[in-house]
Design a protein around this motif. Structure first.
Motif, PDB file in Angstrom:
ATOM      1  N   ILE A   5       0.811  -1.213   0.000  1.00  0.00           N
ATOM      2  CA  ILE A   5       0.000   0.000   0.000  1.00  0.00           C
ATOM      3  C   ILE A   5       0.848   1.268   0.000  1.00  0.00           C
ATOM      4  O   ILE A   5       0.476   2.272  -0.583  1.00  0.00           O
ATOM      5  N   ILE A   6       2.002   1.212   0.653  1.00  0.00           N
ATOM      6  CA  ILE A   6       2.786   2.436   0.825  1.00  0.00           C
ATOM      7  C   ILE A   6       4.062   2.445  -0.021  1.00  0.00           C
ATOM      8  O   ILE A   6       4.308   3.366  -0.795  1.00  0.00           O
ATOM      9  N   PRO A  52       3.788   1.319  -4.366  1.00  0.00           N
ATOM     10  CA  PRO A  52       3.180   2.327  -5.240  1.00  0.00           C
ATOM     11  C   PRO A  52       4.100   3.535  -5.459  1.00  0.00           C
ATOM     12  O   PRO A  52       4.174   4.068  -6.570  1.00  0.00           O
ATOM     13  N   GLN A  53       4.802   3.950  -4.402  1.00  0.00           N
ATOM     14  CA  GLN A  53       5.713   5.091  -4.560  1.00  0.00           C
ATOM     15  C   GLN A  53       6.950   4.682  -5.346  1.00  0.00           C
ATOM     16  O   GLN A  53       7.490   5.465  -6.133  1.00  0.00           O
ATOM     17  N   ARG A  68       6.119   4.599  -9.097  1.00  0.00           N
ATOM     18  CA  ARG A  68       6.038   5.934  -9.686  1.00  0.00           C
ATOM     19  C   ARG A  68       7.415   6.533  -9.898  1.00  0.00           C
ATOM     20  O   ARG A  68       7.608   7.332 -10.810  1.00  0.00           O
ATOM     21  N   VAL A 109       5.609  11.534  -7.523  1.00  0.00           N
ATOM     22  CA  VAL A 109       5.172  11.818  -6.159  1.00  0.00           C
ATOM     23  C   VAL A 109       5.905  13.062  -5.671  1.00  0.00           C
ATOM     24  O   VAL A 109       7.128  13.098  -5.651  1.00  0.00           O
TER      25      VAL A 109
END
Lengths: 227, 267
Positions: free
Chosen positions: A141-142, A145-146, A149, A225
């Motif tokens: 979740i954390i 995803p970062q 990107r 981000v």
């Protein structure tokens, strides 16, 4: 010498070859991204066995020539060990080409992602753990995803390399664009027009890869981000 | 500060919650030792934090304050001794530890808001993913909390679009959303521009007044005087002095503490 006649005479065959290239590349893209993500998770996992496996996989596969990987799949697994993936022999070769190419590309996806994970500040994972997320949740979740990107553009390069690597599948009896080209060249009736044929096929690949590069570059900017 | 739903005695059965459960001390640190390689950063630390108590930890940099704070939810594993939260010893890394961390709020010096999620998503993430609470209910509670820390109008923005003070208040709301038994603050105002320090301290003072159990590592002496019930002075990895704020600031018992205070309070 620059007569494109023979190229257009064989355009149907060539387009068929490119369609085979696209089918191989699309399936391998999906599979290698999934496999690469799993491998990257292994490489940062708190369980030593998984980390060791991830590291060993990447180092073995990344340092083996793709031709060997694909020949191992087609001749070794499919022919010698008779591990057929389909009753239809060309379908079976197709899937072995997909698996071989994905297994190979996954090592590069994994490394790109891992460098992405390194761009995510440690505090993000600490905050995730501090609210009670488990390791897997915080990764899913954390962190990932970062990480994704951060490495969209490099992943685009991996994808472009993979699309061009489909030509190696010719060695594994899969009739994609490069094999079609070679078949045309080898035909006794073919006497001139080799250079236009090369140019045509090269342009065909660019039609596939250039937009891929532009798209991933655009996506990279859009999804960045802000910190 | 009228958030009646944020209180400990909520009707929903969503996990252990509330400073009213049990009656022993909430946090017990017993003979804790910790090394960073050769460096002995925590030396035989003993500390007890009662329910509803606000403990402020102060002392020179490198004295082990942050390490102690981080070891209470096991972001730093300890090498000896034990730490109990609500009577339960900190478990090994895994599901049990995650469950315990959910009950221990943590606010970091560098905020650590999830950079790819909006403020609202930051606050609802824990309740939905850890407490398995419904989305609507989580969002309602999150908006109440954001309103309470004064940034409800920033809910749809991303962390990077907010000022430091706003980010830190959002981070406090994120912790509160889990309805923690105790809140740990690791130098929550040290990374802030001076004019933003007070907006964060005000929120913390409010929490303290409401009876939240808090362990606060800080250099804000004003906050320590105003909100703390106990001041713990740490230096060189040891607790040098434990005292009430009044006594500590006017009449510290130890030379080491007096020396520290003389250096920070003279200008």
């Amino acid at each position: 010498m620059f007569d494109f006649g023979p190229f257009f005479d064989n355009i149907d065959l060539i387009l068929e070859g490119f369609w085979a290239t696209v089918r191989l590349a699309a399936a391998a893209a999906v599979l290698s991204f999934i496999l690469g993500t799993v491998l990257a998770s292994f490489r940062v996992a708190p369980i030593p066995v998984l980390r060791t496996f991830g590291t060993a996989y990447v180092n073995v596969v990344r340092n083996t020539p793709l031709t060997l990987v694909l020949l191992f799949c087609s001749f070794g697994l499919n022919d010698v060990l008779a591990m057929r993936l389909s009753g239809n022999s060309s379908t079976s070769y197709y899937w072995w080409a997909v698996f071989g190419l994905s297994a190979y590309t996954a090592a590069f996806v994994c490394e790109a992602l891992r460098s992405g994970i390194n761009t995510v500040p440690l505090g993000q994972a600490e905050a995730a753990r501090s609210i009670g997320l488990t390791f897997t949740q915080s990764l899913r979740i954390i962190v990932l995803p970062q990480a994704f990107r951060a490495v969209i553009a490099p992943l685009g390069s991996v994808l472009i390399a993979m699309i061009k690597n489909t030509t190696v599948a010719a060695a594994a009896s899969y009739a994609e664009a490069a094999l079609v080209m070679k078949t045309i060249l080898d035909a006794p009736s073919f006497t001139s027009g080799a250079i236009p044929l090369f140019i045509g096929v090269a342009v065909g690949f660019m039609i596939l890869t250039l937009p891929t590069g532009f798209f991933f570059g655009w996506l990279h900017k859009r999804m960045a981000v802000a910190r | 500060m009228t958030d009646s739903e944020g209180g400990p005695e909520l009707p929903e059965g969503d996990g252990p919650q509330g400073a009213t459960q049990g009656d022993g001390p909430l946090v017990v640190v017993e003979n804790v030792n910790k090394y960073f390689g050769e460096l002995h950063v925590l030396k035989d630390i003993n500390l007890t934090v009662d329910r509803g108590e606000v403990v402020v930890v102060i002392g020179p940099s490198g004295g082990g304050k942050s390490t102690l704070c981080r070891s209470i939810n096991r972001l730093e594993p300890i090498d000896g001794g034990r730490i109990l939260v609500d009577g339960q010893e900190l478990p090994e890394e895994g599901k049990d530890l995650a469950r315990l961390r959910a009950d221990v709020g943590m606010v970091f010096q560098s905020f650590n808001l999830f950079a790819h999620k909006t403020i609202l998503e930051n606050v609802t993430l824990g309740p939905t993913k850890v407490r398995k609470q419904g989305k609507q209910e989580s969002e309602k509670h999150a908006l109440e909390l954001l309103d309470r820390v004064g940034i409800a109008n920033q809910a749809q923005k991303y962390p990077a679009q907010l000022s430091g003070g706003q980010q830190q208040r959002a981070a406090i709301a994120r912790s509160l959303a889990m309805r923690p038994k105790v809140m740990l603050f690791d130098e929550p105002t040290s990374a802030l521009d001076p004019e933003m320090v007070n907006e964060v301290l005000d929120v913390m003072t409010g929490l303290a007044a409401e009876g939240m159990t808090m362990i606060v590592v800080t250099h804000e002496m004003g906050f320590a005087r105003r909100a703390a019930r106990k001041v713990v002075f740490m230096a060189e990895g040891q607790i040098v002095e434990e005292n009430t704020p009044d006594e500590f600031f006017t009449n510290a018992r130890t030379d080491r503490a007096r020396d520290f205070l003389s250096k920070i309070l003279t200008h």
